[in-house]
Motif scaffolding. Structure first.
Motif, PDB file in Angstrom:
ATOM      1  N   ASP A 124      53.455  48.216  37.383  1.00 60.28           N
ATOM      2  CA  ASP A 124      52.479  49.218  37.812  1.00 60.28           C
ATOM      3  C   ASP A 124      51.317  48.597  38.582  1.00 60.28           C
ATOM      4  OD1 ASP A 124      53.625  51.595  37.014  1.00 60.28           O
ATOM      5  OD2 ASP A 124      52.720  51.566  35.020  1.00 60.28           O
ATOM      6  N   VAL A 125      50.892  47.404  38.169  1.00 53.33           N
ATOM      7  CA  VAL A 125      49.724  46.775  38.798  1.00 53.33           C
ATOM      8  C   VAL A 125      50.114  45.648  39.758  1.00 53.33           C
ATOM      9  CG1 VAL A 125      48.238  47.368  36.848  1.00 53.33           C
ATOM     10  CG2 VAL A 125      49.375  45.136  36.883  1.00 53.33           C
ATOM     11  N   GLY A 126      51.405  45.510  40.043  1.00 49.92           N
ATOM     12  CA  GLY A 126      51.860  44.516  41.002  1.00 49.92           C
ATOM     13  C   GLY A 126      51.740  43.081  40.542  1.00 49.92           C
ATOM     14  N   MET A 127      51.890  42.850  39.229  1.00 46.83           N
ATOM     15  CA  MET A 127      51.739  41.493  38.695  1.00 46.83           C
ATOM     16  C   MET A 127      53.006  40.975  38.020  1.00 46.83           C
ATOM     17  SD  MET A 127      48.813  40.158  39.409  1.00 46.83           S
ATOM     18  CE  MET A 127      48.573  38.898  38.158  1.00 46.83           C
ATOM     19  N   SER A 128      54.159  41.573  38.311  1.00 48.48           N
ATOM     20  CA  SER A 128      55.413  41.122  37.694  1.00 48.48           C
ATOM     21  C   SER A 128      55.703  39.660  38.009  1.00 48.48           C
ATOM     22  CB  SER A 128      56.574  41.996  38.170  1.00 48.48           C
ATOM     23  OG  SER A 128      56.395  43.333  37.790  1.00 48.48           O
ATOM     24  N   HIS A 129      55.356  39.235  39.212  1.00 49.11           N
ATOM     25  CA  HIS A 129      55.665  37.865  39.646  1.00 49.11           C
ATOM     26  C   HIS A 129      54.823  36.815  38.933  1.00 49.11           C
ATOM     27  CE1 HIS A 129      52.156  39.057  41.917  1.00 49.11           C
ATOM     28  NE2 HIS A 129      51.985  37.820  42.349  1.00 49.11           N
ATOM     29  N   ARG A 130      53.797  37.235  38.193  1.00 49.04           N
ATOM     30  CA  ARG A 130      52.910  36.285  37.510  1.00 49.04           C
ATOM     31  C   ARG A 130      53.100  36.311  35.995  1.00 49.04           C
ATOM     32  NH1 ARG A 130      50.426  32.349  39.946  1.00 49.04           N
ATOM     33  NH2 ARG A 130      48.202  32.830  39.883  1.00 49.04           N
ATOM     34  N   ARG A 131      54.122  36.998  35.514  1.00 47.94           N
ATOM     35  CA  ARG A 131      54.211  37.224  34.070  1.00 47.94           C
ATOM     36  C   ARG A 131      54.416  35.957  33.260  1.00 47.94           C
ATOM     37  NH1 ARG A 131      59.032  39.385  36.129  1.00 47.94           N
ATOM     38  NH2 ARG A 131      60.953  38.456  35.335  1.00 47.94           N
ATOM     39  N   GLN A 132      55.022  34.910  33.835  1.00 49.46           N
ATOM     40  CA  GLN A 132      55.242  33.667  33.096  1.00 49.46           C
ATOM     41  C   GLN A 132      54.148  32.635  33.324  1.00 49.46           C
ATOM     42  OE1 GLN A 132      57.333  33.593  30.743  1.00 49.46           O
ATOM     43  NE2 GLN A 132      58.324  35.529  31.300  1.00 49.46           N
ATOM     44  N   HIS A 133      53.099  33.001  34.049  1.00 46.00           N
ATOM     45  CA  HIS A 133      51.973  32.096  34.278  1.00 46.00           C
ATOM     46  C   HIS A 133      50.960  32.237  33.142  1.00 46.00           C
ATOM     47  CE1 HIS A 133      52.734  30.909  38.560  1.00 46.00           C
ATOM     48  NE2 HIS A 133      53.575  31.913  38.429  1.00 46.00           N
ATOM     49  N   ARG A 134      50.218  31.168  32.913  1.00 43.69           N
ATOM     50  CA  ARG A 134      49.138  31.234  31.932  1.00 43.69           C
ATOM     51  C   ARG A 134      47.904  31.868  32.580  1.00 43.69           C
ATOM     52  NH1 ARG A 134      50.444  28.793  27.338  1.00 43.69           N
ATOM     53  NH2 ARG A 134      52.151  27.292  27.363  1.00 43.69           N
ATOM     54  N   VAL A 135      47.060  32.427  31.750  1.00 46.55           N
ATOM     55  CA  VAL A 135      45.898  33.147  32.248  1.00 46.55           C
ATOM     56  C   VAL A 135      44.989  32.235  33.064  1.00 46.55           C
ATOM     57  CG1 VAL A 135      43.843  34.434  31.557  1.00 46.55           C
ATOM     58  CG2 VAL A 135      46.001  34.811  30.360  1.00 46.55           C
ATOM     59  N   ASP A 136      44.864  30.980  32.680  1.00 40.24           N
ATOM     60  CA  ASP A 136      44.003  30.049  33.411  1.00 40.24           C
ATOM     61  C   ASP A 136      44.477  29.808  34.840  1.00 40.24           C
ATOM     62  OD1 ASP A 136      42.245  29.723  31.350  1.00 40.24           O
ATOM     63  OD2 ASP A 136      43.131  27.875  30.587  1.00 40.24           O
ATOM     64  N   GLU A 137      45.715  30.148  35.129  1.00 38.26           N
ATOM     65  CA  GLU A 137      46.252  29.963  36.467  1.00 38.26           C
ATOM     66  C   GLU A 137      45.985  31.154  37.384  1.00 38.26           C
ATOM     67  OE1 GLU A 137      50.211  27.349  35.964  1.00 38.26           O
ATOM     68  OE2 GLU A 137      50.286  29.232  34.822  1.00 38.26           O
ATOM     69  N   LEU A 138      45.372  32.186  36.850  1.00 39.65           N
ATOM     70  CA  LEU A 138      45.128  33.404  37.618  1.00 39.65           C
ATOM     71  C   LEU A 138      43.732  33.405  38.225  1.00 39.65           C
ATOM     72  CD1 LEU A 138      46.527  36.095  35.138  1.00 39.65           C
ATOM     73  CD2 LEU A 138      47.781  34.779  36.864  1.00 39.65           C
ATOM     74  N   SER A 139      43.593  34.122  39.327  1.00 42.00           N
ATOM     75  CA  SER A 139      42.274  34.362  39.899  1.00 42.00           C
ATOM     76  C   SER A 139      41.565  35.440  39.078  1.00 42.00           C
ATOM     77  CB  SER A 139      42.406  34.831  41.348  1.00 42.00           C
ATOM     78  OG  SER A 139      43.017  36.111  41.389  1.00 42.00           O
ATOM     79  N   ASP A 140      40.264  35.604  39.317  1.00 42.74           N
ATOM     80  CA  ASP A 140      39.515  36.644  38.602  1.00 42.74           C
ATOM     81  C   ASP A 140      40.105  38.018  38.875  1.00 42.74           C
ATOM     82  OD1 ASP A 140      37.823  34.750  37.546  1.00 42.74           O
ATOM     83  OD2 ASP A 140      36.215  35.085  38.998  1.00 42.74           O
ATOM     84  N   ALA A 141      40.491  38.259  40.125  1.00 44.98           N
ATOM     85  CA  ALA A 141      41.076  39.554  40.480  1.00 44.98           C
ATOM     86  C   ALA A 141      42.399  39.769  39.744  1.00 44.98           C
ATOM     87  CB  ALA A 141      41.287  39.634  41.992  1.00 44.98           C
ATOM     88  N   GLU A 142      43.210  38.718  39.641  1.00 43.99           N
ATOM     89  CA  GLU A 142      44.494  38.841  38.946  1.00 43.99           C
ATOM     90  C   GLU A 142      44.292  39.085  37.454  1.00 43.99           C
ATOM     91  OE1 GLU A 142      47.594  36.153  41.595  1.00 43.99           O
ATOM     92  OE2 GLU A 142      46.168  35.130  40.262  1.00 43.99           O
ATOM     93  N   ARG A 143      43.282  38.479  36.872  1.00 46.07           N
ATOM     94  CA  ARG A 143      42.996  38.728  35.451  1.00 46.07           C
ATOM     95  C   ARG A 143      42.605  40.183  35.227  1.00 46.07           C
ATOM     96  NH1 ARG A 143      39.361  33.374  34.838  1.00 46.07           N
ATOM     97  NH2 ARG A 143      41.054  31.847  34.828  1.00 46.07           N
ATOM     98  N   THR A 144      41.853  40.741  36.167  1.00 54.31           N
ATOM     99  CA  THR A 144      41.499  42.148  36.064  1.00 54.31           C
ATOM    100  C   THR A 144      42.749  43.021  36.079  1.00 54.31           C
ATOM    101  OG1 THR A 144      39.341  41.810  37.112  1.00 54.31           O
ATOM    102  CG2 THR A 144      40.231  44.045  37.153  1.00 54.31           C
ATOM    103  N   LEU A 145      43.696  42.691  36.958  1.00 55.30           N
ATOM    104  CA  LEU A 145      44.942  43.456  37.046  1.00 55.30           C
ATOM    105  C   LEU A 145      45.765  43.314  35.765  1.00 55.30           C
ATOM    106  CD1 LEU A 145      45.949  42.660  40.736  1.00 55.30           C
ATOM    107  CD2 LEU A 145      45.040  44.803  39.859  1.00 55.30           C
ATOM    108  N   VAL A 146      45.803  42.121  35.202  1.00 55.87           N
ATOM    109  CA  VAL A 146      46.535  41.922  33.949  1.00 55.87           C
ATOM    110  C   VAL A 146      45.844  42.684  32.817  1.00 55.87           C
ATOM    111  CG1 VAL A 146      47.221  40.215  32.218  1.00 55.87           C
ATOM    112  CG2 VAL A 146      47.526  39.718  34.646  1.00 55.87           C
ATOM    113  N   GLY A 147      44.509  42.714  32.836  1.00 56.75           N
ATOM    114  CA  GLY A 147      43.786  43.506  31.847  1.00 56.75           C
ATOM    115  C   GLY A 147      44.154  44.982  31.934  1.00 56.75           C
TER     116      GLY A 147
END
Length: 224
Positions: A124-147
């Protein structure tokens, strides 16, 4: 879900944080509340979530009083409420997918249910490609999307967004907002957004608009 706030006031040692607020929210309506920092928006979100008890006034959910002293009732209510905070907090030792599964378990989902719901929410939020990454590897914007994805997990009937778009660049903000509006509409979830950006209400379609100042809530057209 239908939540009714009637003359809600929350007091502090320095005076009321929110004062005399009356608000009605039903799924799948949309509500946008704009106002400056420290005007009481986050406190109002905490009342809707069941985290803060009002000093006076009443909260009813589906016609029944919400009793803040009943831990069982509050936990049942909070399982129906998704929250996207200003600064999402994650377990940094877990992957994105594992963080969402953990939220599913907290909402009473089985592993199979949580897995299916997590995959759907990430898509839904376009973050399927990051599902196996750790949170520290995400940008602030990506963390918002995961939230946002995490907030959809479980039998959620209302989504509360507490000024979570602060600091996002314009394309990311629009993309995130479009994802939230589409997902809540598809799931028939009520949406409440608080924001310090007064222009945000203009891009949320079919929304009830309010402004908040010094703990008081006013319909936008009356506050001009």
């Amino acid at each position: 879900m239908h939540i009714e706030l009637s003359e809600i006031t929350i007091d502090s040692r320095h005076g009321p944080i929110v004062s005399g607020i009356t608000l009605s929210i039903s799924s799948p309506s949309r509500v946008v509340i704009s106002g400056p920092a420290s005007c009481g928006k986050s406190t109002l979100i905490s009342v809707l979530r069941g985290s803060s008890a009002p000093s006076s006034g009443s909260v009813t959910v589906d016609g029944l009083p919400l009793t803040f002293t009943s831990g069982k009732q509050i936990r049942a209510h909070q399982r129906r409420v998704g929250v996207i905070a200003q600064i999402p907090v994650f377990d940094r030792d877990l992957t994105v997918f594992e963080n969402i599964l953990l939220a599913g378990a907290a909402r009473g989902l089985t592993r199979e249910q949580a897995t299916s719901a997590a995959l759907e929410a990430l898509a839904d939020v376009g973050m399927s490609h990051r599902r196996q990454h750790r949170v520290d590897e995400l940008s602030d914007a990506e963390r918002t999307l995961v939230g946002m994805a995490r907030a959809f997990i479980g039998p959620v009937e209302i989504l509360l967004i507490d000024d979570a778009f602060v600091g996002l660049d314009e394309p990311t903000l629009r993309s995130a907002l479009d994802s939230v509006i589409a997902a809540t509409g598809r799931r028939e979830i009520a949406l409440v957004i608080t924001t310090s950006d007064a222009t945000l209400a203009d891009v949320v379609p079919d929304s009830q608009r309010y402004t908040m100042h010094d703990g008081r809530l006013s319909p936008l057209q009356e506050a001009a």
